[in-house]
Design an enzyme around this catalytic site. Structure first.
Site, PDB file in Angstrom:
ATOM      1  N   ASP A  84       2.037  54.464  44.636  1.00  0.00           N
ATOM      2  CA  ASP A  84       2.193  55.870  44.276  1.00  0.00           C
ATOM      3  C   ASP A  84       1.927  56.000  42.776  1.00  0.00           C
ATOM      4  O   ASP A  84       2.736  55.562  41.943  1.00  0.00           O
ATOM      5  CB  ASP A  84       3.618  56.324  44.611  1.00  0.00           C
ATOM      6  CG  ASP A  84       3.860  57.798  44.325  1.00  0.00           C
ATOM      7  OD1 ASP A  84       3.026  58.416  43.629  1.00  0.00           O
ATOM      8  OD2 ASP A  84       4.891  58.326  44.781  1.00  0.00           O
ATOM      9  N   HIS A  85       0.794  56.614  42.426  1.00  0.00           N
ATOM     10  CA  HIS A  85       0.359  56.651  41.034  1.00  0.00           C
ATOM     11  C   HIS A  85       1.260  57.523  40.158  1.00  0.00           C
ATOM     12  O   HIS A  85       1.151  57.499  38.923  1.00  0.00           O
ATOM     13  CB  HIS A  85      -1.082  57.156  40.944  1.00  0.00           C
ATOM     14  CG  HIS A  85      -1.858  56.580  39.802  1.00  0.00           C
ATOM     15  ND1 HIS A  85      -1.262  56.009  38.704  1.00  0.00           N
ATOM     16  CD2 HIS A  85      -3.193  56.492  39.571  1.00  0.00           C
ATOM     17  CE1 HIS A  85      -2.178  55.589  37.855  1.00  0.00           C
ATOM     18  NE2 HIS A  85      -3.364  55.870  38.359  1.00  0.00           N
ATOM     19  N   ARG A  86       2.156  58.290  40.758  1.00  0.00           N
ATOM     20  CA  ARG A  86       3.076  59.088  39.953  1.00  0.00           C
ATOM     21  C   ARG A  86       4.096  58.211  39.229  1.00  0.00           C
ATOM     22  O   ARG A  86       4.610  58.595  38.172  1.00  0.00           O
ATOM     23  CB  ARG A  86       3.802  60.108  40.849  1.00  0.00           C
ATOM     24  CG  ARG A  86       2.901  61.165  41.450  1.00  0.00           C
ATOM     25  CD  ARG A  86       3.644  62.029  42.443  1.00  0.00           C
ATOM     26  NE  ARG A  86       4.140  61.252  43.586  1.00  0.00           N
ATOM     27  CZ  ARG A  86       4.816  61.765  44.606  1.00  0.00           C
ATOM     28  NH1 ARG A  86       5.078  63.068  44.616  1.00  0.00           N
ATOM     29  NH2 ARG A  86       5.219  61.011  45.605  1.00  0.00           N
TER      30      ARG A  86
ATOM     31  N   PRO B 286      -0.300  60.644  45.516  1.00  0.00           N
ATOM     32  CA  PRO B 286      -1.592  60.142  45.005  1.00  0.00           C
ATOM     33  C   PRO B 286      -1.646  58.612  45.094  1.00  0.00           C
ATOM     34  O   PRO B 286      -1.034  57.915  44.296  1.00  0.00           O
ATOM     35  CB  PRO B 286      -1.599  60.628  43.551  1.00  0.00           C
ATOM     36  CG  PRO B 286      -0.160  60.802  43.190  1.00  0.00           C
ATOM     37  CD  PRO B 286       0.559  61.168  44.440  1.00  0.00           C
TER      38      PRO B 286
ATOM     39  N   ILE C  33      -3.142  54.838  44.903  1.00  0.00           N
ATOM     40  CA  ILE C  33      -4.142  53.959  44.298  1.00  0.00           C
ATOM     41  C   ILE C  33      -4.121  52.652  45.088  1.00  0.00           C
ATOM     42  O   ILE C  33      -3.091  52.249  45.626  1.00  0.00           O
ATOM     43  CB  ILE C  33      -3.878  53.699  42.800  1.00  0.00           C
ATOM     44  CG1 ILE C  33      -2.463  53.144  42.582  1.00  0.00           C
ATOM     45  CG2 ILE C  33      -4.107  54.938  41.987  1.00  0.00           C
ATOM     46  CD1 ILE C  33      -2.222  52.681  41.159  1.00  0.00           C
TER      47      ILE C  33
END
Length: 447
Positions: free
Chosen positions: A419-421, A244, A246
């Site tokens: 990486d939004h994780r 994911p 951003i």
């Protein structure tokens, strides 16, 4: 005898090409000898012998691409006669319904009724001295995952050996083949209608991404992708749907940076804007280490995070048929001139196909610059297992306000993909603020 198999030379490598054999059949081989050059998706590597003996047989000629784990040569003690490998797969050269090497089934009278159903007849099985079906480790693992009985697969590898492509082709023809259904194909003519009609509309092997699917025939004149292009497509496909992203963009005043670059050039040292950005990006990572991470798994398989102690910057380099990202290791500890020299050297060798695989691995962050093409702003795709990537736009002159006056200034847009994780937007913003601070006061980069 010992088999030399196609080695896995990088994490992204699924197949390799024998570029050049440096030893010939009959040559004495010592442990550590370089016997061949292997072309991977991004570099050319030397293949080292781990066993001593005589090069008894070369199974894969120069220029041929084979999957990881497939035997490419045999080292023996020299006592066995020199064997010449088959140059063409026996199955592909015999279009008639009954295969030539079928000793018992060739006398069966009904080869004429259905050429298409001839695949249902059991193929001649090639076994080793222990009676085990000859198949590469990759083919065995794939067959086990898909529930395919290797006795039903025609091997087109050396000596009738079953390779990965044979299993994939069999699976594509039959759809989902379970262990329960695979062995029922022993009688040749009669069971043919049962397996072929039903599974065909629902091909199960959606998981192997390598076979070309239905869209390809619709495009006339389509050319096969090169190994590098395949690797890029695979890596980007793994990243974009799975990670994911951003995106955060910031504008940087680079008047002082450009002035510093001119001063460095006047002293006789060649430094690019990108070299300065790479150094600044590394120093900013040291200030905001929460960006220098990777999403991973813990020992018990739970989602986890790796915090890297080293700051290794991958620098994207465009090639004629793709791109690579040579890695500047410990970039935060190196001078700008050292970084510049390393990037130039690795970029040159990458374009000549001489870069080493280990020089393309281990990056914890990546910098991609399209400013030389006039691109103002763009978002780069993260290269897994990295968790962030910096996209650098062009330096351009625009009206800016300074001391309540409109003047002409030089600015540059930087976009962080994260990486939004493992990285939140606020952390990414802190990193970009630190990076802008360094670039707008560039003396802090070189001291």
């Amino acid at each position: 005898m010992g088999e030399i198999t196609m080695p896995r030379l990088s994490d992204t490598m699924s197949e390799g090409t024998v570029g050049r054999w440096l030893k010939k059949v009959g040559d004495q081989i010592a442990v550590g000898d370089i016997i061949a050059e292997i072309e991977t998706d991004k570099a050319t590597m030397e293949l080292e012998a781990f066993e001593a003996g005589v090069l008894q047989q070369i199974l894969v000629p120069e220029g041929q691409t084979v999957p990881i784990g497939q035997p490419i040569a045999i080292i023996g003690d020299g006592s066995a006669p020199i064997a010449t490998p088959p140059t063409a797969p026996p199955a592909s050269t015999t279009p008639p319904s009954s295969p030539a090497p079928a000793p018992a089934t060739a006398v069966a009278s009904p080869p004429a009724p259905a050429p298409a159903t001839a695949v249902a007849s059991p193929p001649a099985i090639s076994t080793d001295d222990n009676g085990r079906i000859k198949a590469s480790p990759v083919a065995r693992r794939l067959a086990e995952e898909l529930g395919i009985d290797l006795r039903q697969v025609v091997g087109t590898g050396p000596g009738g050996r079953i390779i990965k492509e044979n299993v994939e082709e069999f699976a594509a023809r039959r759809g989902v083949v379970t262990p329960a259904t695979a062995p029922t194909l022993a009688p040749a003519p009669t069971p043919a209608p049962a397996p072929t009609p039903a599974p065909a509309p629902t091909p199960a092997p959606a998981r192997p991404a390598t076979p070309v699917t239905t869209p390809a025939p619709a495009l006339a004149g389509a050319e096969p992708l090169s190994r590098m292009r395949k690797a890029i497509a695979r890596a980007m496909n793994e990243s974009k749907p799975g990670v994911p992203h951003i995106y955060l963009t910031i504008e940087v005043d680079v008047d002082a940076l450009m002035a510093l670059r001119e001063q460095i050039a006047a002293s006789g040292t060649r430094v690019s804007v990108n070299d300065l950005v790479v150094k600044a990006a590394a120093k900013a990572l040291a200030k905001v280490p929460a960006i220098n991470v990777s999403f991973s798994q813990t020992a018990d398989g739970q989602p986890g995070i790796v915090r890297h102690s080293q700051i290794n910057i991958g620098v994207a380099v465009a090639l004629d048929d793709g791109l690579v990202a040579p890695v500047v290791r410990d970039a935060d500890k190196k001078s700008v001139s050292t970084i510049s020299a390393e990037i130039r050297d690795m970029a040159l060798r990458a374009r000549e196909g001489k870069i080493k695989q280990n020089e393309l691995e281990g990056a914890t962050f990546q910098v991609t610059n399209l400013g030389m093409f006039g691109i103002i702003e763009f978002g780069s795709i993260i290269s897994v297992p990295q968790a962030a990537s910096l996209a650098v736009g062009t330096v351009r002159k625009v009206p800016v306000v300074r001391d309540d006056q409109i003047v002409i200034g030089q600015v540059m847009n930087l976009t962080l993909s994260a990486d939004h994780r493992v990285i939140d937007g606020a952390v990414g913003a802190q990193y970009l603020q630190e990076l802008r601070k360094l670039l707008e006061a560039p003396m802090s980069i070189i001291v």
